[in-house]
Every structure is written in structure tokens, then in C-alpha cells.
Design a protein around this motif. Structure first.
Motif, PDB file in Angstrom:
ATOM      1  N   GLY A  78       0.802  -1.768  -0.109  1.00 36.14           N
ATOM      2  CA  GLY A  78       0.308   0.485  -0.085  1.00 36.14           C
ATOM      3  C   GLY A  78       0.521   1.758   0.601  1.00 36.14           C
ATOM      4  O   GLY A  78       2.257   1.368   0.440  1.00 36.14           O
ATOM      5  N   SER A  79       0.157   2.359  -0.648  1.00 35.68           N
ATOM      6  CA  SER A  79       1.509   3.257  -0.264  1.00 35.68           C
ATOM      7  C   SER A  79       1.637   4.309   0.951  1.00 35.68           C
ATOM      8  O   SER A  79       2.735   4.781   1.468  1.00 35.68           O
ATOM      9  CB  SER A  79       0.607   4.592  -1.240  1.00 35.68           C
ATOM     10  OG  SER A  79      -0.748   5.175  -1.192  1.00 35.68           O
ATOM     11  N   SER A  80       0.283   3.576   2.535  1.00 37.10           N
ATOM     12  CA  SER A  80       0.307   3.777   3.585  1.00 37.10           C
ATOM     13  C   SER A  80       1.734   3.591   3.521  1.00 37.10           C
ATOM     14  O   SER A  80       2.922   4.463   4.077  1.00 37.10           O
ATOM     15  CB  SER A  80      -0.211   3.552   4.259  1.00 37.10           C
ATOM     16  OG  SER A  80      -1.411   3.291   3.393  1.00 37.10           O
ATOM     17  N   GLU A  81       2.794   2.299   3.293  1.00 31.63           N
ATOM     18  CA  GLU A  81       3.992   1.805   3.908  1.00 31.63           C
ATOM     19  C   GLU A  81       4.866   2.874   2.822  1.00 31.63           C
ATOM     20  O   GLU A  81       6.144   3.275   4.352  1.00 31.63           O
ATOM     21  CB  GLU A  81       3.839   0.293   3.544  1.00 31.63           C
ATOM     22  CG  GLU A  81       5.549  -0.225   4.089  1.00 31.63           C
ATOM     23  CD  GLU A  81       6.258  -1.122   3.431  1.00 31.63           C
ATOM     24  OE1 GLU A  81       5.932  -1.377   2.099  1.00 31.63           O
ATOM     25  OE2 GLU A  81       6.833  -1.635   3.582  1.00 31.63           O
ATOM     26  N   LEU A 179       4.148  14.136  -2.646  1.00 29.84           N
ATOM     27  CA  LEU A 179       3.521  14.400  -2.671  1.00 29.84           C
ATOM     28  C   LEU A 179       1.675  13.087  -3.695  1.00 29.84           C
ATOM     29  O   LEU A 179       2.532  12.507  -3.884  1.00 29.84           O
ATOM     30  CB  LEU A 179       2.960  14.969  -4.902  1.00 29.84           C
ATOM     31  CG  LEU A 179       2.347  15.547  -5.788  1.00 29.84           C
ATOM     32  CD1 LEU A 179       1.586  16.579  -4.813  1.00 29.84           C
ATOM     33  CD2 LEU A 179       2.539  16.083  -7.061  1.00 29.84           C
ATOM     34  N   ASP A 180       1.154  13.198  -2.760  1.00 27.64           N
ATOM     35  CA  ASP A 180      -0.130  11.931  -3.223  1.00 27.64           C
ATOM     36  C   ASP A 180      -0.409  11.926  -3.760  1.00 27.64           C
ATOM     37  O   ASP A 180      -1.782  12.491  -3.715  1.00 27.64           O
ATOM     38  CB  ASP A 180      -0.417  11.320  -1.099  1.00 27.64           C
ATOM     39  CG  ASP A 180      -0.744  10.394  -1.140  1.00 27.64           C
ATOM     40  OD1 ASP A 180      -1.376   9.401  -2.079  1.00 27.64           O
ATOM     41  OD2 ASP A 180      -1.012   9.885  -0.123  1.00 27.64           O
ATOM     42  N   GLU A 181      -0.326  10.911  -4.586  1.00 31.47           N
ATOM     43  CA  GLU A 181      -1.728  11.039  -6.001  1.00 31.47           C
ATOM     44  C   GLU A 181      -2.456   9.857  -5.638  1.00 31.47           C
ATOM     45  O   GLU A 181      -2.580   9.565  -6.750  1.00 31.47           O
ATOM     46  CB  GLU A 181      -0.997  11.010  -7.058  1.00 31.47           C
ATOM     47  CG  GLU A 181       0.152  12.287  -7.027  1.00 31.47           C
ATOM     48  CD  GLU A 181       0.109  12.880  -8.966  1.00 31.47           C
ATOM     49  OE1 GLU A 181       0.535  13.833  -9.700  1.00 31.47           O
ATOM     50  OE2 GLU A 181       0.765  11.761  -9.448  1.00 31.47           O
ATOM     51  N   ALA A 182      -2.579   9.676  -4.856  1.00 33.16           N
ATOM     52  CA  ALA A 182      -3.492   7.920  -4.586  1.00 33.16           C
ATOM     53  C   ALA A 182      -4.833   7.755  -5.834  1.00 33.16           C
ATOM     54  O   ALA A 182      -5.381   7.237  -6.194  1.00 33.16           O
ATOM     55  CB  ALA A 182      -3.722   8.001  -3.532  1.00 33.16           C
ATOM     56  N   TYR A 183      -5.028   9.357  -5.661  1.00 32.71           N
ATOM     57  CA  TYR A 183      -6.161   9.539  -6.388  1.00 32.71           C
ATOM     58  C   TYR A 183      -6.338   9.598  -7.348  1.00 32.71           C
ATOM     59  O   TYR A 183      -7.563   9.777  -8.830  1.00 32.71           O
ATOM     60  CB  TYR A 183      -7.420  10.254  -5.492  1.00 32.71           C
ATOM     61  CG  TYR A 183      -7.885   9.792  -3.854  1.00 32.71           C
ATOM     62  CD1 TYR A 183      -8.677   8.241  -4.545  1.00 32.71           C
ATOM     63  CD2 TYR A 183      -7.211  10.015  -3.162  1.00 32.71           C
ATOM     64  CE1 TYR A 183      -9.096   7.489  -3.200  1.00 32.71           C
ATOM     65  CE2 TYR A 183      -8.062   8.826  -2.014  1.00 32.71           C
ATOM     66  CZ  TYR A 183      -8.575   8.265  -1.592  1.00 32.71           C
ATOM     67  OH  TYR A 183      -8.591   7.208  -0.728  1.00 32.71           O
ATOM     68  N   VAL A 184      -4.536  10.090  -8.329  1.00 29.48           N
ATOM     69  CA  VAL A 184      -5.023  10.568  -9.939  1.00 29.48           C
ATOM     70  C   VAL A 184      -5.900  10.567 -10.990  1.00 29.48           C
ATOM     71  O   VAL A 184      -6.418  11.112 -11.952  1.00 29.48           O
ATOM     72  CB  VAL A 184      -3.664  11.584 -10.300  1.00 29.48           C
ATOM     73  CG1 VAL A 184      -3.203  10.209 -10.472  1.00 29.48           C
ATOM     74  CG2 VAL A 184      -2.851  11.932 -10.543  1.00 29.48           C
ATOM     75  N   ARG A 206       1.522   6.795  -5.126  1.00 31.93           N
ATOM     76  CA  ARG A 206       0.523   6.331  -6.124  1.00 31.93           C
ATOM     77  C   ARG A 206      -0.087   5.215  -5.309  1.00 31.93           C
ATOM     78  O   ARG A 206       1.003   4.550  -5.176  1.00 31.93           O
ATOM     79  CB  ARG A 206       0.769   6.318  -7.557  1.00 31.93           C
ATOM     80  CG  ARG A 206       1.171   7.435  -7.985  1.00 31.93           C
ATOM     81  CD  ARG A 206       0.631   7.767  -9.742  1.00 31.93           C
ATOM     82  NE  ARG A 206       1.705   9.223 -10.327  1.00 31.93           N
ATOM     83  CZ  ARG A 206       1.655   9.159 -11.711  1.00 31.93           C
ATOM     84  NH1 ARG A 206       1.825   8.012 -11.707  1.00 31.93           N
ATOM     85  NH2 ARG A 206       2.092  10.315 -12.065  1.00 31.93           N
ATOM     86  N   SER A 207      -1.352   4.513  -5.156  1.00 33.12           N
ATOM     87  CA  SER A 207      -2.079   3.836  -4.944  1.00 33.12           C
ATOM     88  C   SER A 207      -2.609   2.496  -5.862  1.00 33.12           C
ATOM     89  O   SER A 207      -3.668   3.158  -6.681  1.00 33.12           O
ATOM     90  CB  SER A 207      -2.470   3.951  -3.694  1.00 33.12           C
ATOM     91  OG  SER A 207      -3.029   2.854  -3.580  1.00 33.12           O
ATOM     92  N   LEU A 208      -2.276   1.685  -5.928  1.00 32.23           N
ATOM     93  CA  LEU A 208      -2.768   0.331  -7.250  1.00 32.23           C
ATOM     94  C   LEU A 208      -4.485   0.300  -6.148  1.00 32.23           C
ATOM     95  O   LEU A 208      -5.032  -0.405  -6.244  1.00 32.23           O
ATOM     96  CB  LEU A 208      -2.119  -0.327  -7.146  1.00 32.23           C
ATOM     97  CG  LEU A 208      -1.043   0.199  -8.451  1.00 32.23           C
ATOM     98  CD1 LEU A 208       0.082  -1.535  -8.741  1.00 32.23           C
ATOM     99  CD2 LEU A 208      -1.274   0.225  -9.625  1.00 32.23           C
ATOM    100  N   VAL A 217      -5.234  -6.529  -0.826  1.00 32.49           N
ATOM    101  CA  VAL A 217      -4.003  -7.028  -1.207  1.00 32.49           C
ATOM    102  C   VAL A 217      -3.213  -6.175  -0.679  1.00 32.49           C
ATOM    103  O   VAL A 217      -2.087  -6.339  -0.425  1.00 32.49           O
ATOM    104  CB  VAL A 217      -4.047  -6.888  -3.007  1.00 32.49           C
ATOM    105  CG1 VAL A 217      -2.891  -7.292  -3.685  1.00 32.49           C
ATOM    106  CG2 VAL A 217      -4.861  -8.045  -3.517  1.00 32.49           C
ATOM    107  N   ARG A 218      -2.879  -4.556  -0.882  1.00 34.68           N
ATOM    108  CA  ARG A 218      -3.162  -3.734  -0.221  1.00 34.68           C
ATOM    109  C   ARG A 218      -1.295  -3.517  -1.211  1.00 34.68           C
ATOM    110  O   ARG A 218      -0.301  -4.425  -2.119  1.00 34.68           O
ATOM    111  CB  ARG A 218      -1.455  -3.975   0.792  1.00 34.68           C
ATOM    112  CG  ARG A 218      -2.922  -4.608   1.788  1.00 34.68           C
ATOM    113  CD  ARG A 218      -3.784  -3.588   2.066  1.00 34.68           C
ATOM    114  NE  ARG A 218      -2.461  -2.151   2.840  1.00 34.68           N
ATOM    115  CZ  ARG A 218      -3.451  -1.075   2.379  1.00 34.68           C
ATOM    116  NH1 ARG A 218      -4.108  -0.774   1.207  1.00 34.68           N
ATOM    117  NH2 ARG A 218      -2.823   0.134   3.115  1.00 34.68           N
ATOM    118  N   LEU A 219      -0.806  -2.229  -2.526  1.00 33.54           N
ATOM    119  CA  LEU A 219       0.321  -2.047  -3.412  1.00 33.54           C
ATOM    120  C   LEU A 219      -0.676  -0.788  -3.643  1.00 33.54           C
ATOM    121  O   LEU A 219      -1.099  -0.381  -3.643  1.00 33.54           O
ATOM    122  CB  LEU A 219      -0.856  -2.984  -4.265  1.00 33.54           C
ATOM    123  CG  LEU A 219       0.805  -3.053  -5.368  1.00 33.54           C
ATOM    124  CD1 LEU A 219       1.324  -3.846  -5.025  1.00 33.54           C
ATOM    125  CD2 LEU A 219       0.045  -4.191  -6.601  1.00 33.54           C
TER     126      LEU A 219
END
Ligand SMILES: Cc1ncc(COP(=O)(O)O)c(C=O)c1O
Length: 351
Positions: A78-81, A179-184, A206-208, A217-219
Motif C-alpha cells: 500500500g502507499s501507506s507503507e 505529493l500523494d497522488e493516490a486518487y489521481v 501512488r496507490s494501486l 491486497v495492498r499495493l
């Protein structure tokens, strides 16, 4: 045995999520769910062997797709990690961190656990939740933060800042700009932040999990200068990205069409919800993302009332926004069900 004082002072961050059986509008991921090819890859993954310690095959595939070198990419659980690794790699007790709020709570928590002093500069509802860029630049210069966190588009406000604003902030920060683009991937016409990587102070996340609906799954991945990536890798536990996640990621890289279809559905869902809920007297904010921040009278009461009808929304009280709920895009049938329930609640004057 006493842990470090920061551990005792730390409170968990509230997140979305719903028990099975509820229609979950509290999570913001691809409303189509995972792509069939990604599901098939997960099922076919070999799980009795250790994965590559730092997901090298997926790193290489992402780098090739993004036009970068593999040493500019790190894959995470996850991008959290990855944002936790940033805190771990760079922060010492007393270091300063700047967060553009209101936003995702893990930035502050990860940094505070390392003993950093976090300053949040909050965008205000009266300014349409647009951050005050002059104030941000001034704070970055005055505080000299080691890390500055900016989520774009921002969770939970849906505000999407243009390239020139982000570039101005990047110019002003003395340390790293995360720059967190989790939702871009859900933005209609996003600008490309990769050219800004020419400045080695930029880290892109970025967050898959979000783009491909892989929350379980966390990625996620980080893009940054090779030296920064090496620092993050040095503090990353081995095998944190498991075999199933690597297989999912490799298939996801080939499934860009699924992200595009998810974006189209998300745009349609937020437009529909926005229009219908406004008609019922709710006050949705404009959004560039796959979720909608809606002003209600009382977020806790609204959340509880919707739950009675099997619908979970995100009460934004934990973001410091007790008069707002956040709705993640879902298939249009689910959105119609939410609007119908909201209509009943409005008629009964429950919310
Ligand atoms: C802004 C933001 N960044 C990162 C994350 C973490 O996502 P992931 O599942 O990739 O760890 C979230 C999850 O809610 C988020 O809202």
C-alpha cells in the motif's frame, strides 16, 4: 517494559470500511472492482515461495510503463507503507513536518511516532477548501520542515491543485515534498507530475489499491530520485509486498483500460450523486476525485441514519469536519439506492 513516549501518545487514525452486508460508500476505490485479469493473476500466484525481497519484477514493470528507471521506483504494501518509510528514513525527534490539511491522517501519525513536530495548515470551507498557497510557502520557509505532505487530489475535500501551484510549493520546501497522488487516476484531465521529479526533493506516491480496487491486497508505489528510493528501501522490511500483490501489480500494469473505465464510472457516479443530493437539500462540494465531500447538518447523525438502511458513508468528524460526510463512487445502482434513502430521510426530516 515501556515503549517510546511517542508510542503511548499515539492514537490510531480513523479509516473508512464497512462490515460485510453494508453497501460501502466509505472507501474510495475503482467502482468497477478489480480487473478480471488481475483477479486471475492473484489466483494463479505461487504462494509457497518467498517473493523478491523488494518486488523487483513489479518495480521494473512499473518503471518501464512510467518511462523511469527502476531505481526511481519503490513498491510498497500500500502507499501507506511508503509514507511510513519516509518518516522512518528521514525523521528524528524534534524535526518539523508540514501537512496540508484537512487530509489523510496517516501522514501526521507516522511522523509523530518518530517524534516529529507536525504543523497542519488547514484549508477552510469558506475558501472552497483551497489551500492558502502564500501561507504554505511562508510556513515552509519559516518552519523548514524536513517533510511536507500534500495530497492531490486531496482526501477528503476532492480539491485538485494545478501543476504551477505544486511547483511553487516544491520551490519553497527545504526538505522533501511528498505529493500523494493516490486518487489521481480518477481525475478527468490530470497533469503529469513526473517531470517535477527532475527536482530531487519531490517524492510521488501512488496507490494501486485505489486505481485497481486492491484494498485487501495492498499495493502502492513511490517515485523519487534514486538516492531517496535507496533510503526508503534501506528501511523497508523484506517481503513486505507479497507474492499475490506482485502478481496483481504485474497484471494491473497491463490493465490501463480498466482504470480508464473505472474513472468514467466514478465521474458519472459523483456527478449523479452531486446532482441528486443537491436536489434533496444536501450540499455536495465540487470534486476532481472519485469521492464527494457533502455538507450535512451532523455527520455522526447522518452516518448513523444511513447505516439503519444498510449504507455506510465516511463520517468526516475525524478529519475535523463534523458537518461533512464523504461518499466514494460506486456503481450507479448503489448510488440510486443511496439517493432513495437520503430522500426518505429528508422527507422524514431525520437529517
Ligand atoms: C490520500 C491517501 N493516501 C494513501 C492512502 C493509502 O492507500 P493504500 O491502500 O495504497 O495504502 C489512502 C487511503 O485511504 C489515502 O486516502
Amino acid at each position: 517494559m515501556r515503549p517510546r513516549p511517542e508510542v503511548l501518545a499515539s492514537a490510531p487514525v480513523v479509516h473508512g470500511g464497512a462490515p460485510p452486508g453494508l453497501v460501502d460508500f466509505s472507501v474510495n476505490s475503482n467502482p468497477l472492482g478489480p480487473a478480471p485479469a488481475v483477479l486471475a493473476a492473484c489466483r494463479a500466484a505461487t504462494i509457497d515461495r518467498y517473493p523478491e525481497p523488494h518486488a523487483a519484477p513489479l518495480r521494473a514493470a512499473l518503471a518501464a510503463t512510467l518511462g523511469l528507471a527502476p531505481d526511481q521506483v519503490l513498491v510498497g504494501n500500500g502507499s501507506s507503507e511508503l509514507l511510513w518509510l519516509l518518516a522512518l528514513a528521514y525523521l528524528e525527534r524534534g524535526d518539523r513536518v508540514l501537512v496540508v490539511g484537512p487530509t489523510f491522517g496517516e501522514y501526521a501519525r507516522a511522523c509523530q511516532l518518530l517524534g516529529a513536530v507536525v504543523t497542519e495548515l488547514r484549508a477552510q470551507a469558506d475558501d472552497a477548501f483551497q489551500p492558502d498557497i502564500a501561507a504554505l510557502v511562508a510556513s515552509a520557509r519559516a518552519l523548514r520542515p524536513k517533510l511536507t505532505f500534500l495530497c492531490n487530489p486531496n482526501n477528503p475535500t476532492g480539491v485538485y491543485l494545478p501543476a504551477k501551484v505544486v511547483a511553487a510549493l516544491l520551490d519553497a520546501v527545504p526538505g522533501l515534498l511528498v505529493l500523494d497522488e493516490a486518487y489521481v487516476d480518477f481525475v478527468e484531465a490530470p497533469w503529469d507530475a513526473r517531470p517535477l521529479l527532475a527536482d530531487s526533493r519531490l517524492v510521488l506516491l501512488r496507490s494501486l489499491t485505489k486505481s485497481h480496487a486492491l484494498a485487501g491486497v495492498r499495493l502502492g508505489y513511490a517515485l523519487a530520485a534514486p538516492a531517496t528510493i535507496a533510503h526508503l528501501q534501506a528501511v523497508q522490511p523484506p517481503w513486505s509486498v507479497n507474492t499475490v500483490a506482485i502478481a496483481a501489480g504485474l497484471a494491473a500494469v497491463e490493465a490501463g483500460h480498466h482504470v480508464a473505465a473505472g474513472r468514467r464510472l466514478a465521474r458519472a457516479a459523483v456527478a449523479y450523486l452531486s446532482d441528486q443530493l443537491r436536489g434533496l437539500g444536501w450540499a455536495p462540494r465540487p470534486t476532481a476525485a472519485n469521492f464527494l465531500l457533502v455538507e450535512v447538518r451532523d455527520a455522526a447523525a447522518t452516518t448513523a441514519a444511513l447505516r439503519q438502511y444498510g449504507i455506510q458513508v465516511r463520517d468526516c468528524t475525524s478529519f475535523g469536519l463534523p458537518a461533512y460526510v464523504r461518499l466514494g463512487a460506486r456503481p450507479l445502482g448503489d448510488c440510486a439506492a443511496l439517493v432513495a434513502v437520503a430522500g426518505r430521510l429528508a422527507t422524514a426530516e431525520v437529517v
